[in-house]
Enzyme design. Structure first.
Site, PDB file in Angstrom:
ATOM      1  N   GLU A   1       0.784  -1.213  -0.055  1.00  0.00           N
ATOM      2  CA  GLU A   1       0.015  -0.216   0.047  1.00  0.00           C
ATOM      3  C   GLU A   1       0.894   1.296  -0.022  1.00  0.00           C
ATOM      4  OE1 GLU A   1      -3.485  -0.092   2.496  1.00  0.00           O
ATOM      5  OE2 GLU A   1      -3.518  -2.460   2.544  1.00  0.00           O
TER       6      GLU A   1
ATOM      7  N   HIS B   1     -18.346  -9.363   6.651  1.00  0.00           N
ATOM      8  CA  HIS B   1     -16.894  -9.024   6.940  1.00  0.00           C
ATOM      9  C   HIS B   1     -16.276  -9.802   7.927  1.00  0.00           C
ATOM     10  CE1 HIS B   1     -13.818  -5.816   8.154  1.00  0.00           C
ATOM     11  NE2 HIS B   1     -13.314  -6.238   7.164  1.00  0.00           N
TER      12      HIS B   1
ATOM     13  N   GLU C   1     -12.774  -9.449   9.456  1.00  0.00           N
ATOM     14  CA  GLU C   1     -11.270  -8.955   9.632  1.00  0.00           C
ATOM     15  C   GLU C   1     -10.771  -9.843  10.711  1.00  0.00           C
ATOM     16  OE1 GLU C   1      -7.886  -7.585   9.851  1.00  0.00           O
ATOM     17  OE2 GLU C   1      -9.306  -6.354   8.495  1.00  0.00           O
TER      18      GLU C   1
ATOM     19  N   HIS D   1      -8.552  -8.604   1.700  1.00  0.00           N
ATOM     20  CA  HIS D   1      -7.617  -7.140   1.818  1.00  0.00           C
ATOM     21  C   HIS D   1      -6.374  -7.499   2.616  1.00  0.00           C
ATOM     22  CE1 HIS D   1     -10.490  -3.750   0.795  1.00  0.00           C
ATOM     23  NE2 HIS D   1     -11.082  -4.714  -0.008  1.00  0.00           N
ATOM     24  N   GLU D   2      -5.355  -6.932   2.095  1.00  0.00           N
ATOM     25  CA  GLU D   2      -4.112  -6.832   2.875  1.00  0.00           C
ATOM     26  C   GLU D   2      -3.319  -8.315   2.483  1.00  0.00           C
ATOM     27  OE1 GLU D   2      -6.320  -3.865   4.873  1.00  0.00           O
ATOM     28  OE2 GLU D   2      -6.357  -6.033   5.220  1.00  0.00           O
TER      29      GLU D   2
ATOM     30  N   GLU E   1      -7.473  -6.174  -2.203  1.00  0.00           N
ATOM     31  CA  GLU E   1      -7.095  -5.185  -2.238  1.00  0.00           C
ATOM     32  C   GLU E   1      -5.547  -4.996  -2.632  1.00  0.00           C
ATOM     33  OE1 GLU E   1      -7.156  -1.406   1.274  1.00  0.00           O
ATOM     34  OE2 GLU E   1      -6.366  -3.616   1.645  1.00  0.00           O
TER      35      GLU E   1
ATOM     36  N   GLU F   1      -9.084   4.433  -0.194  1.00  0.00           N
ATOM     37  CA  GLU F   1      -9.268   4.819   1.424  1.00  0.00           C
ATOM     38  C   GLU F   1      -7.873   5.840   1.740  1.00  0.00           C
ATOM     39  OE1 GLU F   1      -9.396   1.138   2.953  1.00  0.00           O
ATOM     40  OE2 GLU F   1      -7.181   0.857   3.295  1.00  0.00           O
TER      41      GLU F   1
END
Length: 678
Positions: free
Chosen positions: A149, A387, A389, A457-458, A476, A482
């Site tokens: 990122e 979601h 996480e 993501h990540e 992602e 973001e």
């Protein structure tokens, strides 16, 4: 290989018996003579003393249809050269190198056949080289083991410095970026003679991610694999195949984006019934937390749980039943298929703590009624997106995957976004290392078992595995929209670089569609998007993904419903794609035909400089007249001073028409083209 083909290779053994290859594009050398090989455990060096025992060759020309994608069918046309090698010595070791040569590039991989002198072994290093012909312009990010990122730097290879931005991942710079002169792939290069070269990998399975060390003097790139907690790169047992190393080459930037080499180098779909896999648009209870208006966590006093037995709510928790219904209502009314809700489950108060068990993925906060919300969404025709996480706790997630997916099936969640913010557990492992590479695949397979689509993501950057596992919709693995809230955001040229780098391996969940471009973050009045509103619309076409988020909050869309119409209309699955014009770091224009329809959509974006995009519509059907709705920057638009200025106009067009679109600095244009005479 036939030297009259556009792309061709040479393979040789030098005087030391070292395997070497060169890549040509016509008469131009894209990759100079470069060495190949490995360093294994037990002090085994597979870098020299080889002899060729046999050479096989074949040709393939076939067409296949992806479950979803930028085009409805893909041609897989290549010539294959398999070089069988034997290393001379007391115990001869066998190694095969397979080259697939396409018109627009090359893929090659190593294969260790079954053999008596090599059974189980460990890869210490892969020493594949990519020897460049000069100090090419490079579009690069640092080779951070735990994050992709970063902002892109555009510089000659001689000026690569992976530590120039500091560290954004969780850890220490000397651990996460140990090589100051290493870069991440996909790496985009442009030579002084106008040749474009893209280096990446395909079909990354059971192996560590490849980064590249840059020799800033001789312009030689060498593969550098992300180590695991023990410093190793892969654990193999012959027979074994490595991922493909890919080199896409052309004298046209548009050809780089059109290439299907990476998809073609992946295995066909392993999911027989794909009828449940559906591209879609979605909204999210997400952006309001990103900008600090509300929170993921339910309480600001974590001790209240442990000491008093119950939470003390902070009054800012976004994922509450009433707020979620508000989003469902807006999505239902405006034709947005799905809704993502983040922060619904305990315990976000501790999600970045360095401990293994953080979430259980089935226990909601007190103000989130999962049954009521699921019933309400179904009544409104909106699909809920789960979601999960993990906070980096990958081992904990693996133990709970079946429980989590059964929960999704029970409450009608057909798709999932996972996340891996913070350091990885098992401790010592990296986001881009071998353990996590295989963890991501395990999560994709598990999702498929429960008919759930997944967006990660990540993770490590993608390598075309969406062909093999078409429920792997997006990830992602890059600096998304973001970041325009975080720190200093993404520069205007960012989105013109990403398609040449991060998106080469697969779709990105970039989260476009922010309409309130300034003053959206409480307490940070100077924070703004480096984009115009029209550019945010164009990103739905230029930033390919079968999952496209309408990322802003309902109230900001309500103020610009005329512009929101493009988000409602634009497709997410395509029959055809035309890369109209492109130059990394400067501009990009793409036209796409909606799957199963005659509608076309165009996105045009620019970087820092304003420009005119001239688009021939010769791809339209010759026997139709269309209405083109053009969403473009206002005459006074500018990403910095007047980002929300836009204008909408409609004109009749045919295949003979030419559009001229004026793009403001940091701006763009989006066009919807629909037939009048159906």
């Amino acid at each position: 290989m036939n030297k009259h083909e556009i792309c061709w290779i040479e393979f040789t053994l030098n005087s030391n018996g070292t395997p070497q290859y060169s890549v040509y594009y016509g008469k131009d050398k894209a990759v100079l003579s470069s060495s190949m090989g490995f360093k294994l455990d037990q002090n085994i060096s597979l870098t020299e003393n080889f002899k060729v025992t046999k050479i096989d060759s074949t040709s393939v020309d076939e067409t296949w249809k992806p479950v979803w994608g930028e085009v409805s069918q893909i041609r897989n046309h290549y010539k294959q050269l398999t070089v069988h090698l034997a290393q001379q010595g007391e115990k001869s070791i066998l190694l095969d190198i397979i080259f697939k040569v396409f018109e627009d590039g090359v893929g090659f991989r190593y294969e260790f056949p079954s053999q008596p002198n090599l059974k189980s072994f460990i890869v210490r290093d892969e020493v594949t080289e990519f020897n460049m012909a000069g100090d090419h312009k490079a579009f690069w990010i640092p080779a951070d083991f735990d994050s992709n990122e970063y902002k892109y730097t555009t510089s000659p290879l001689s000026q690569v410095d992976a530590r120039k931005w500091g560290l954004i991942s969780s850890g220490k710079i000397e651990v996460n970026i140990p090589d100051q002169y290493a870069v991440q792939t996909p790496l985009m290069l442009k030579a002084a003679n106008g040749l474009y070269i893209n280096i990446h990998e395909a079909a990354l399975v059971d192996y560590s991610s490849m980064q590249m060390h840059v020799d800033r003097t001789n312009f030689k790139l060498t593969s550098s694999l992300v180590p695991d907690a023990r410093g190793n790169k892969a654990y193999m047992r012959a027979p074994f195949k490595t991922p493909w190393r890919t080199i896409i080459v052309s004298n046209k930037a548009t050809d780089i984006l059109s290439s299907k080499i990476i998809l073609n180098l992946n295995e066909p779909a392993k999911i027989e019934n794909t009828s449940w896999i559906k591209p879609m648009k979605f909204m999210g209870v997400w952006w309001e937390m990103q900008v600090g208006k509300t929170s993921w966590n339910y309480t600001d006093q974590m001790d209240s749980l442990y000491l008093k037995g119950k939470y003390i709510p902070n009054g800012r928790h976004a994922a509450n039943t009433a707020n979620v219904k508000h989003y469902i209502d807006f999505a239902s009314k405006n034709g947005i298929e799905s809704l993502l809700v983040e922060g619904w489950n305990k315990v976000w108060e501790e999600w970045t703590d360095d401990k293994e068990d953080k979430f259980d993925f089935v226990t909601p906060y007190p103000d989130f009624d999962v049954k009521e919300i699921s019933t309400y969404a179904k009544e409104k025709g909106v699909k809920m997106i789960m979601h999960n996480e993990t906070g980096g706790g990958a081992t904990s997630y693996e133990r709970q995957m079946d429980t989590a997916f059964r929960f999704m099936n029970k409450y009608g969640y057909g798709s999932l976004k996972t996340g891996y913010v913070s350091g990885i557990i098992p401790h010592g492992e990296h986001h881009d290392g071998l353990w996590m590479v295989n963890h991501y695949i395990r999560s994709i397979k598990k999702a498929a078992d429960y008919h759930v689509m997944i967006d990660i993501h990540e993770p490590t950057r993608p390598t075309g595995l969406q062909r093999t596992y078409p429920n792997f919709m997006a990830s992602e693995a890059g600096r998304g929209n973001e970041w325009n809230f975080f720190a200093d955001g993404n520069p205007p040229e960012h989105e013109t670089i990403l398609p040449f780098t991060r998106l080469i391996g697969g779709p990105m969940d970039y989260t476009p569609g922010i309409f309130k471009l300034r003053n959206y973050a409480p307490g940070v009045p100077d924070r703004q998007m480096h984009s115009t509103l029209a550019k945010q619309l164009a990103l739905y076409v230029t930033m390919y993904s079968p999952l496209q988020m309408a990322a802003d909050i309902p109230e900001n869309y309500a103020a610009h419903m005329d512009a929101f119409k493009f988000i409602q209309d634009v497709a997410v699955d395509w029959d055809d794609t035309k890369i109209v014009e492109a130059e990394p770091g400067e501009f990009l224009t793409i036209a796409r035909k909606a799957k199963g329809k005659v509608d076309w959509f165009i996105g045009a974006i620019t970087g820092t400089n304003s420009r005119e995009s001239v688009i021939s519509l010769d791809f339209l059907d010759k026997n139709r007249t269309y209405m083109a709705t053009i969403y473009e920057d206002g005459k006074d638009a500018n990403w910095k001073t007047n980002p929300e200025s836009y204008q909408i106009k409609k004109i009749k067009v045919t295949h003979k028409s030419v559009l001229k679109l004026l793009l403001a600095p940091g701006g763009g244009a989006a066009v919807s083209i629909k037939p009048i005479n159906k």
